[in-house]
Every structure is written in C-alpha cells, then in structure tokens.
Design an enzyme around this catalytic site. Structure first.
Site, PDB file in Angstrom:
ATOM      1  N   GLU A  51     -40.277 -27.883 -31.278  1.00 46.04           N
ATOM      2  CA  GLU A  51     -39.140 -27.968 -32.205  1.00 46.04           C
ATOM      3  C   GLU A  51     -38.966 -29.439 -32.601  1.00 46.04           C
ATOM      4  O   GLU A  51     -39.125 -30.320 -31.762  1.00 46.04           O
ATOM      5  CB  GLU A  51     -37.866 -27.463 -31.510  1.00 46.04           C
ATOM      6  CG  GLU A  51     -36.635 -27.449 -32.410  1.00 46.04           C
ATOM      7  CD  GLU A  51     -35.347 -27.048 -31.667  1.00 46.04           C
ATOM      8  OE1 GLU A  51     -35.295 -27.170 -30.422  1.00 46.04           O
ATOM      9  OE2 GLU A  51     -34.389 -26.636 -32.343  1.00 46.04           O
ATOM     10  N   LYS A 121     -34.070 -20.924 -37.698  1.00 43.97           N
ATOM     11  CA  LYS A 121     -33.389 -20.677 -36.403  1.00 43.97           C
ATOM     12  C   LYS A 121     -32.098 -19.895 -36.605  1.00 43.97           C
ATOM     13  O   LYS A 121     -31.243 -20.277 -37.415  1.00 43.97           O
ATOM     14  CB  LYS A 121     -33.107 -22.028 -35.746  1.00 43.97           C
ATOM     15  CG  LYS A 121     -32.553 -21.965 -34.336  1.00 43.97           C
ATOM     16  CD  LYS A 121     -32.440 -23.402 -33.784  1.00 43.97           C
ATOM     17  CE  LYS A 121     -32.012 -23.451 -32.338  1.00 43.97           C
ATOM     18  NZ  LYS A 121     -31.941 -24.835 -31.835  1.00 43.97           N
ATOM     19  N   CYS A 162     -36.072 -22.423 -29.696  1.00 43.16           N
ATOM     20  CA  CYS A 162     -35.242 -23.022 -28.646  1.00 43.16           C
ATOM     21  C   CYS A 162     -34.107 -22.109 -28.175  1.00 43.16           C
ATOM     22  O   CYS A 162     -34.364 -21.134 -27.473  1.00 43.16           O
ATOM     23  CB  CYS A 162     -34.736 -24.371 -29.151  1.00 43.16           C
ATOM     24  SG  CYS A 162     -34.315 -25.512 -27.816  1.00 43.16           S
TER      25      CYS A 162
HETATM   26  O1  LIG Z   1     -30.836 -26.033 -24.411  1.00 43.35           O
HETATM   27  C1  LIG Z   1     -30.747 -24.962 -25.010  1.00 43.35           C
HETATM   28  O2  LIG Z   1     -30.376 -23.900 -24.455  1.00 43.35           O
HETATM   29  C2  LIG Z   1     -31.086 -24.865 -26.449  1.00 43.35           C
HETATM   30  C3  LIG Z   1     -31.350 -26.125 -27.195  1.00 43.35           C
HETATM   31  O3  LIG Z   1     -31.478 -27.204 -26.666  1.00 43.35           O
HETATM   32  C4  LIG Z   1     -31.513 -26.036 -28.651  1.00 43.35           C
HETATM   33  O4  LIG Z   1     -31.523 -24.930 -29.214  1.00 43.35           O
HETATM   34  O5  LIG Z   1     -31.673 -27.084 -29.301  1.00 43.35           O
END
Ligand SMILES: O=C([O-])CC(=O)C(=O)O
Length: 287
Positions: A51, A121, A162
C-alpha cells in the site's frame, strides 16, 4: 503437481522515501532484477507491491489519474516489458470527473501492459488511541464502492487494501464468489501491526481456506509514518508460509492452487454453513 494449477508469487517489501520518482525507479529496478532471476515457464508470474508504495500517506500532492498518471504508466510499462502480472500496491488516485476527490487505489496489470482491474479501498482507517496513535484516513480519502476480482492462471484473486483485511464480511464476499487467494497491499502502523498483522492474515486464510498475502513497505523510523514490515503469505490451512523481517526483502513462492481445492474437499466448511439459521450474503463484485 500440475503446472496449470501453479502461480509464481513475488512480494516486494521496499523502502518508501519522500520522492515519488525515486520510489518508482527503485521498485522497477527490484522487479526487473528479481524477474530476470526467474526461470521462465508457462507458470504466470505475479508481483505484488505494498500500500502507498510510491509515496507516504500525504495524499493530495501525490495523487494521480488512473490509468493516465505517471505511476500507472510505469507499472503498465514494466508489466509489458517483462510479460508479468502486477498487483500495484496502492497509490492516491485523483478522480477524473471530480479532481478534488481522492481514493486509495490498487491497480492490477497484465502481461500486455493492460489494466486488468482497479480497486478503491472500501474501509478507511481511522484510529485514535490517546498517547499512542492518531490517524484519520477518511479526512483525505473517499471510500470506494466496488469489490475487485482478477483471474490470473489458476488464481481467482479478491483484492483488498490494509484495513479491509479486518472486515470479515468483506473477505467472505470474495469467498462466496469462489476466490482462492486474497491479496492485501498494506501499511499497518507499528501499533496495530504488533496486535493484528499475523492474526488477521492467518484468520482470513483459515476462515476462507485460501492463500492470503499481505505486503508492507520496510520499517523506517526516519519516516513520519512507520510501516510494520513483515510481509506475509499464509496457506489455506492458516499456516504462515513465509514472513519477511523489517528491512528490504523479496519473498518468492510457488503457490499450488490444487491445495485449496483439496483442503476444501477434505474439510468442506463452506458447504456445511447453516444458511437456514443465519444470513449469507453474496454480492456480485464489479470492476
Ligand atoms: O492498521 C490497520 O488495521 C489498518 C491500516 O493501517 C490502514 O488501513 O492503513
């Protein structure tokens, strides 16, 4: 082991600097070098990036149009040059119709340089734990509205980014559609990385009896956002097949998708669902 059931997977955990062009040229050189070491067969090669692989989470200044922007062209070009598939991590996308609207977008490229799919996303990461972590992705980014499935050789791949991995119904939807591989380009901070990274990757693989890959950038304390690292691949039994450390590292694996079919026959949990007692959603994904 039939070669038609195989996929060669290459996950690239790399550092991300403030300079977008440097990040892209570094990633392209890693892809070229790694793919050059491969013995080419009929088995497709899939490269996956993290990401925000080309910038930190500073959304506005780095946002680009898809597929006409600099990063899209770079990924498309290298996929075509090498005849490979690329799940291009994510980068901030500027909406062509409404340029003030930004998405956190994953682009997927085929061996002719063609755009196979685009995923925005769905679940934006907002967290506030006083004294520990404060982050509000929804302040800058608009959530997408669609699921994205791509088929690469034997792999039917559901794409998430993510925080999406933490939503079981999301991955369930891909399982309902017959996916056998879930791929999440990711950038967990250290706080949730320590708590959740391995747990969620193993949980999704176990629940849905599929391969799972989560790909992170390296851990770099000189950046304002420090990624967890530990790029990981789990098998359909929920076991960790490979996990990177925190430095630059490339994971290479052969995935055998007959293992998914076999395990789903041996332990037919999907067919055993009590759909008479609870609701089972099955939304049809669109690109
Ligand atoms: O840590 C998480 O659960 C998700 C996260 O960093 C993101 O989506 O940027």
């Amino acid at each position: 082991m039939s070669s038609s059931k195989m996929l060669r997977l290459i996950l690239i955990q790399h550092p991300v600097s403030d300079v977008k062009e440097d990040n892209i040229s570094h990633v392209l050189s890693l892809i070229r070098k790694t793919v050059a070491e491969e013995k080419r067969t009929s088995v497709p090669i899939l490269v996956v990036l993290p990401e925000f692989f080309n910038c930190h989470k500073f959304f506005e200044k780095d946002a680009e149009y898809v597929p006409d922007g600099y990063t899209s062209k770079a990924l498309s070009g290298v996929a075509k040059e090498l005849g490979i598939y690329i799940i291009g991590g994510s980068y901030p996308e500027r909406d062509a119709q409404n340029p003030k609207t930004l998405y956190n977008t994953c682009t997927i490229w085929g061996p002719k340089g063609e755009l196979l799919g685009k995923y925005r996303k769905l679940h934006l990461f907002d967290i506030e734990v006083p004294g520990k972590i404060s982050f509000k992705e929804s302040a800058d980014i608009t959530p997408g509205n669609n699921f994205t499935i791509v088929e690469i050789g034997p792999a039917k791949i559901g794409i998430g980014i993510c925080f999406d991995v933490t939503h079981d119904e999301f991955s369930r939807t891909y399982r309902n559609e017959g996916c056998n591989f879930l791929v999440y380009p990711s950038a967990f901070p250290l706080y949730t990385g320590e708590l959740h990274w391995e747990v969620y990757s193993r949980a999704r693989a176990t629940d849905f009896q599929c391969y799972v890959a989560m790909v992170s950038a390296t851990r770099d304390f000189s950046n304002s956002f420090v990624s967890w690292g530990h790029t990981i691949v789990c098998d359909p039994y929920g076991q960790v097949m490979k996990e990177a450390g925190e430095e630059e590292e490339i994971i290479k694996l052969d995935l055998d998708f007959s293992v998914v079919d076999l395990w789903r026959e041996q332990l037919p949990k999907f067919r055993k669902r009590r759909t008479d007692l609870y609701e089972c959603i099955a939304k049809v994904p669109t690109k």
